[in-house]
Design an enzyme around this catalytic site. Structure first.
Site, PDB file in Angstrom:
ATOM      1  N   LYS A 146     -12.776  -0.680 -83.260  1.00  0.00           N
ATOM      2  CA  LYS A 146     -13.164  -0.942 -84.653  1.00  0.00           C
ATOM      3  C   LYS A 146     -13.726   0.343 -85.278  1.00  0.00           C
ATOM      4  CE  LYS A 146     -17.647  -2.657 -83.098  1.00  0.00           C
ATOM      5  NZ  LYS A 146     -18.422  -3.883 -82.815  1.00  0.00           N
TER       6      LYS A 146
ATOM      7  N   TYR B  60     -35.301  23.254 -97.780  1.00  0.00           N
ATOM      8  CA  TYR B  60     -35.890  22.341 -98.760  1.00  0.00           C
ATOM      9  C   TYR B  60     -37.198  21.751 -98.255  1.00  0.00           C
ATOM     10  CZ  TYR B  60     -31.417  22.301-101.253  1.00  0.00           C
ATOM     11  OH  TYR B  60     -30.295  22.643-101.949  1.00  0.00           O
TER      12      TYR B  60
ATOM     13  N   ARG C 278     -25.435 -14.335 -85.218  1.00  0.00           N
ATOM     14  CA  ARG C 278     -24.616 -13.763 -86.291  1.00  0.00           C
ATOM     15  C   ARG C 278     -23.391 -14.659 -86.461  1.00  0.00           C
ATOM     16  NH1 ARG C 278     -23.863  -7.461 -84.729  1.00  0.00           N
ATOM     17  NH2 ARG C 278     -22.445  -8.553 -83.333  1.00  0.00           N
TER      18      ARG C 278
ATOM     19  N   MET D 163     -27.213  19.604 -97.274  1.00  0.00           N
ATOM     20  CA  MET D 163     -25.905  18.966 -97.419  1.00  0.00           C
ATOM     21  C   MET D 163     -24.810  19.680 -96.618  1.00  0.00           C
ATOM     22  SD  MET D 163     -24.293  17.849-101.012  1.00  0.00           S
ATOM     23  CE  MET D 163     -22.759  16.965-101.147  1.00  0.00           C
TER      24      MET D 163
HETATM   25  C1  LIG Z   1     -18.504  -3.866 -81.374  1.00  0.00           C
HETATM   26  C2  LIG Z   1     -18.290  -5.010 -80.457  1.00  0.00           C
HETATM   27  C3  LIG Z   1     -18.200  -4.808 -79.071  1.00  0.00           C
HETATM   28  C4  LIG Z   1     -18.425  -3.449 -78.435  1.00  0.00           C
HETATM   29  O1  LIG Z   1     -19.797  -3.141 -78.446  1.00  0.00           O
HETATM   30  P1  LIG Z   1     -20.338  -1.835 -77.678  1.00  0.00           P
HETATM   31  O2  LIG Z   1     -21.801  -1.978 -77.693  1.00  0.00           O
HETATM   32  O3  LIG Z   1     -19.873  -0.662 -78.479  1.00  0.00           O
HETATM   33  O4  LIG Z   1     -19.739  -1.883 -76.326  1.00  0.00           O
HETATM   34  C5  LIG Z   1     -17.921  -5.887 -78.268  1.00  0.00           C
HETATM   35  N1  LIG Z   1     -17.748  -7.126 -78.796  1.00  0.00           N
HETATM   36  C6  LIG Z   1     -17.833  -7.361 -80.114  1.00  0.00           C
HETATM   37  C7  LIG Z   1     -17.650  -8.740 -80.627  1.00  0.00           C
HETATM   38  C8  LIG Z   1     -18.113  -6.320 -80.981  1.00  0.00           C
HETATM   39  O5  LIG Z   1     -18.194  -6.546 -82.303  1.00  0.00           O
END
Ligand SMILES: *Cc1c(COP(=O)(O)O)cnc(C)c1O
Length: 369
Positions: free
Chosen positions: A35, A253, A130, A305
């Site tokens: 992802k 800065y 969630r 930046m």
């Molecule tokens: C992102 C995600 C993972 C992977 O999580 P990591 O901590 O990066 O291993 C696994 N399962 C689901 C449902 C996720 O959204």
């Protein structure tokens, strides 16, 4: 000449890290989680390093389509499932496995009536709160899914909140095993932290993300030091200027850093617009680490930046053009993250579009070694 900053995506490291996951979870099949554009590495760039996986897990239909375009024929899992009725035909078209985490998604399947068979992963909320059906509603959701003619296999899925911390996973495993008792089907539970530290949760499928990229699930580099994982992303630049400071001179800065002695500092072509964290400190107890000419030193002053400033005291030979490593290759991304109040995950995902990336492929020698 372009600005000297660039990132390198290391395909051999990705392949190595997949092997590490196999060693930790030898009985399980792997959903390699790609992802967020493969955690900032680029799906296109990461793919060749990870093609030894059993399947890919991701969120966006676009990313799934890209994997099919790259020639991936194996399973692809939509970790949050689909979002709208018009997505349902695409599940069939691209042969996608989908998470189902709520009644609304079941309803969309009932209305769309795809031919199937669809592979689904039914999500149980064991305490993360969630996504997923609550334990008391899970059996009814499973029966409703089972009753749909379009549904083929059903895998039981949950996600851990504390696989990387003291609370652990026992309470969630217990909720999972109770809610799924007497229901047929494989299980999919483990994120990276559970792959490394909770073998009892490995089951049929594991879902590692961050460890495939060589960063730590805890955000602490030392926690993965003896695992054999290698960083899959490194960020490099060069010194574009050198300044000689006198005692009392300040840097950058807000004048956050004041020299207490004569010192040389280097100016690096890398700033927060490149994805370097602005919260990385260049003062105080825990200044962010950086490598100049391969020598470890620290930031001075505030990240701006397009530039950061570094202490050249440990590297007296450094000059304009000297190579700088911001993370990866000798400097764990989690150490930079820790000096910035975040975790390696966030830094790799936030690598900016303007940073050119090269790929160290599986066949050629590492381009920057
Ligand atoms: C992102 C995600 C993972 C992977 O999580 P990591 O901590 O990066 O291993 C696994 N399962 C689901 C449902 C996720 O959204």
């Amino acid at each position: 000449m372009p600005r000297p900053i660039h990132a390198v995506i290391h395909q051999p490291a990705l392949a190595n890290n997949l092997d590490v996951v196999r060693r930790y979870a030898p009985q399980s099949r792997i959903w390699a989680v790609v992802k967020a554009n493969a955690y900032g590495h680029g799906i296109r760039r990461a793919f060749a390093g990870m093609r030894g996986t059993d399947g890919f897990g991701l969120l966006d239909l676009n990313e799934a389509v890209l994997l099919r375009d790259l020639g991936w024929q194996g399973p692809i899992l939509l970790l949050e499932g689909f979002f709208q009725p018009q997505d349902v035909p695409l599940l069939e078209q691209y042969r996608l496995t989908t998470a189902i985490h709520c009644d609304e998604q079941l309803r969309m399947l009932e209305v769309a009536r795809p031919r199937g068979p669809l592979a689904i992963q039914l999500k149980l909320n064991t305490g993360m709160n969630r996504l997923g059906f609550r334990p008391e509603a899970y059996r009814a959701a499973w029966e409703r899914a089972r009753g749909l003619s379009c549904v083929g296999s059903i895998v039981h899925m949950t996600h851990f909140s504390d696989a990387d911390s003291a609370r652990g996973i026992a309470h969630q495993i217990e909720a999972f095993d109770t809610a799924t008792a007497n229901l047929p089907g494989e299980a999919s539970l483990s994120n990276s932290a559970a792959v490394l530290w909770h073998p009892q949760a490995h089951r049929a499928w594991v879902r590692p993300g961050v460890i495939l990229y060589g960063a730590s699930p805890t955000g602490i580099a030392a926690d993965i030091a003896d695992t054999g994982l290698q960083p899959a992303m490194s960020l490099h630049s060069e010194l574009i200027a050198v300044q000689d400071l006198q005692p009392g001179d300040t840097v950058g800065y807000g004048s956050m850093f004041t020299a207490d002695r004569p010192m040389r500092i280097g100016i690096v072509a890398c700033g927060y617009a490149d994805g370097y964290p602005r919260h990385a400190a260049g003062w105080g107890e825990r200044p962010a680490p950086v490598l100049v000419d391969g020598t470890r030193t620290t930031l001075v002053g505030r990240v701006s930046m397009d530039m950061v400033c570094v202490d050249l005291t440990p590297c007296p030979k450094a000059r304009v053009g000297s190579p700088v490593t911001l993370w990866g290759q000798g400097l764990p991304i989690d150490e930079v993250a820790a000096a910035s109040g975040t975790v390696g995950y966030e830094l790799m995902c936030a690598l900016a579009m303007r940073v050119p990336c090269t790929v160290a492929t599986l066949t050629t020698a590492d381009a920057t070694a």
